[in-house]
Design a protein around this motif. Structure first.
Motif, PDB file in Angstrom:
ATOM      1  N   ILE A  43       0.234  39.179  26.863  1.00  0.00           N
ATOM      2  CA  ILE A  43      -0.538  39.714  27.992  1.00  0.00           C
ATOM      3  C   ILE A  43      -1.678  40.586  27.480  1.00  0.00           C
ATOM      4  N   HIS A  44      -1.411  41.422  26.486  1.00  0.00           N
ATOM      5  CA  HIS A  44      -2.451  42.291  25.930  1.00  0.00           C
ATOM      6  C   HIS A  44      -3.547  41.497  25.238  1.00  0.00           C
ATOM      7  N   SER A  45      -3.254  40.287  24.798  1.00  0.00           N
ATOM      8  CA  SER A  45      -4.261  39.477  24.112  1.00  0.00           C
ATOM      9  C   SER A  45      -5.162  38.710  25.085  1.00  0.00           C
ATOM     10  N   LEU A  46      -4.823  38.696  26.368  1.00  0.00           N
ATOM     11  CA  LEU A  46      -5.616  37.961  27.350  1.00  0.00           C
ATOM     12  C   LEU A  46      -6.968  38.630  27.557  1.00  0.00           C
ATOM     13  N   PRO A  47      -8.043  37.837  27.597  1.00  0.00           N
ATOM     14  CA  PRO A  47      -9.359  38.424  27.862  1.00  0.00           C
ATOM     15  C   PRO A  47      -9.478  38.815  29.333  1.00  0.00           C
ATOM     16  N   VAL A  48      -9.893  40.042  29.576  1.00  0.00           N
ATOM     17  CA  VAL A  48     -10.076  40.542  30.936  1.00  0.00           C
ATOM     18  C   VAL A  48     -11.411  41.264  30.982  1.00  0.00           C
ATOM     19  N   LYS A  49     -12.164  41.031  32.039  1.00  0.00           N
ATOM     20  CA  LYS A  49     -13.436  41.726  32.198  1.00  0.00           C
ATOM     21  C   LYS A  49     -13.191  43.212  32.337  1.00  0.00           C
ATOM     22  N   GLU A  50     -14.014  44.006  31.682  1.00  0.00           N
ATOM     23  CA  GLU A  50     -13.852  45.473  31.657  1.00  0.00           C
ATOM     24  C   GLU A  50     -13.805  46.056  33.068  1.00  0.00           C
ATOM     25  N   SER A  51     -14.631  45.564  34.002  1.00  0.00           N
ATOM     26  CA  SER A  51     -14.668  46.122  35.345  1.00  0.00           C
ATOM     27  C   SER A  51     -13.328  45.971  36.061  1.00  0.00           C
ATOM     28  N   LEU A  52     -12.576  44.914  35.765  1.00  0.00           N
ATOM     29  CA  LEU A  52     -11.285  44.716  36.418  1.00  0.00           C
ATOM     30  C   LEU A  52     -10.247  45.700  35.913  1.00  0.00           C
ATOM     31  N   THR A  53     -10.266  46.019  34.620  1.00  0.00           N
ATOM     32  CA  THR A  53      -9.265  46.943  34.076  1.00  0.00           C
ATOM     33  C   THR A  53      -9.543  48.378  34.497  1.00  0.00           C
ATOM     34  N   THR A  54     -10.801  48.776  34.618  1.00  0.00           N
ATOM     35  CA  THR A  54     -11.096  50.150  34.999  1.00  0.00           C
ATOM     36  C   THR A  54     -10.868  50.382  36.483  1.00  0.00           C
ATOM     37  N   GLU A  55     -11.068  49.356  37.329  1.00  0.00           N
ATOM     38  CA  GLU A  55     -10.807  49.503  38.758  1.00  0.00           C
ATOM     39  C   GLU A  55      -9.324  49.735  39.029  1.00  0.00           C
ATOM     40  N   LYS A  56      -8.441  49.020  38.330  1.00  0.00           N
ATOM     41  CA  LYS A  56      -7.003  49.149  38.528  1.00  0.00           C
ATOM     42  C   LYS A  56      -6.486  50.492  38.014  1.00  0.00           C
ATOM     43  N   ALA A  57      -7.062  50.983  36.907  1.00  0.00           N
ATOM     44  CA  ALA A  57      -6.593  52.219  36.291  1.00  0.00           C
ATOM     45  C   ALA A  57      -6.946  53.437  37.133  1.00  0.00           C
ATOM     46  N   GLY A  58      -8.041  53.414  37.838  1.00  0.00           N
ATOM     47  CA  GLY A  58      -8.524  54.591  38.557  1.00  0.00           C
ATOM     48  C   GLY A  58      -7.985  54.672  39.891  1.00  0.00           C
TER      49      GLY A  58
END
Length: 58
Positions: A43-58
């Protein structure tokens, strides 16, 4: 040395064909890792757009 488990609050249940489960278990035994560790690494190796990861974290 005892392994400490990180605190988890989510559980994922999946259905796999037996051949896939056997392949995963064989990989885990050969690498000395748990199924959770192997799946988490994938799962950590999957490419994810930066905007998607920061939206979920905040």
């Amino acid at each position: 040395m005892a392994r400490t488990k990180p605190k988890s609050d989510k559980v994922l249940t999946i259905r796999l064909p037996e051949r896939d489960l056997l392949r995963l278990e064989a990989y885990c035994m050969a690498d000395g890792k748990t199924k959770t560790e192997v799946i988490r690494q994938f799962i950590h190796s999957l490419p994810v757009k930066e905007s998607l990861t920061t939206e979920k974290a905040g």
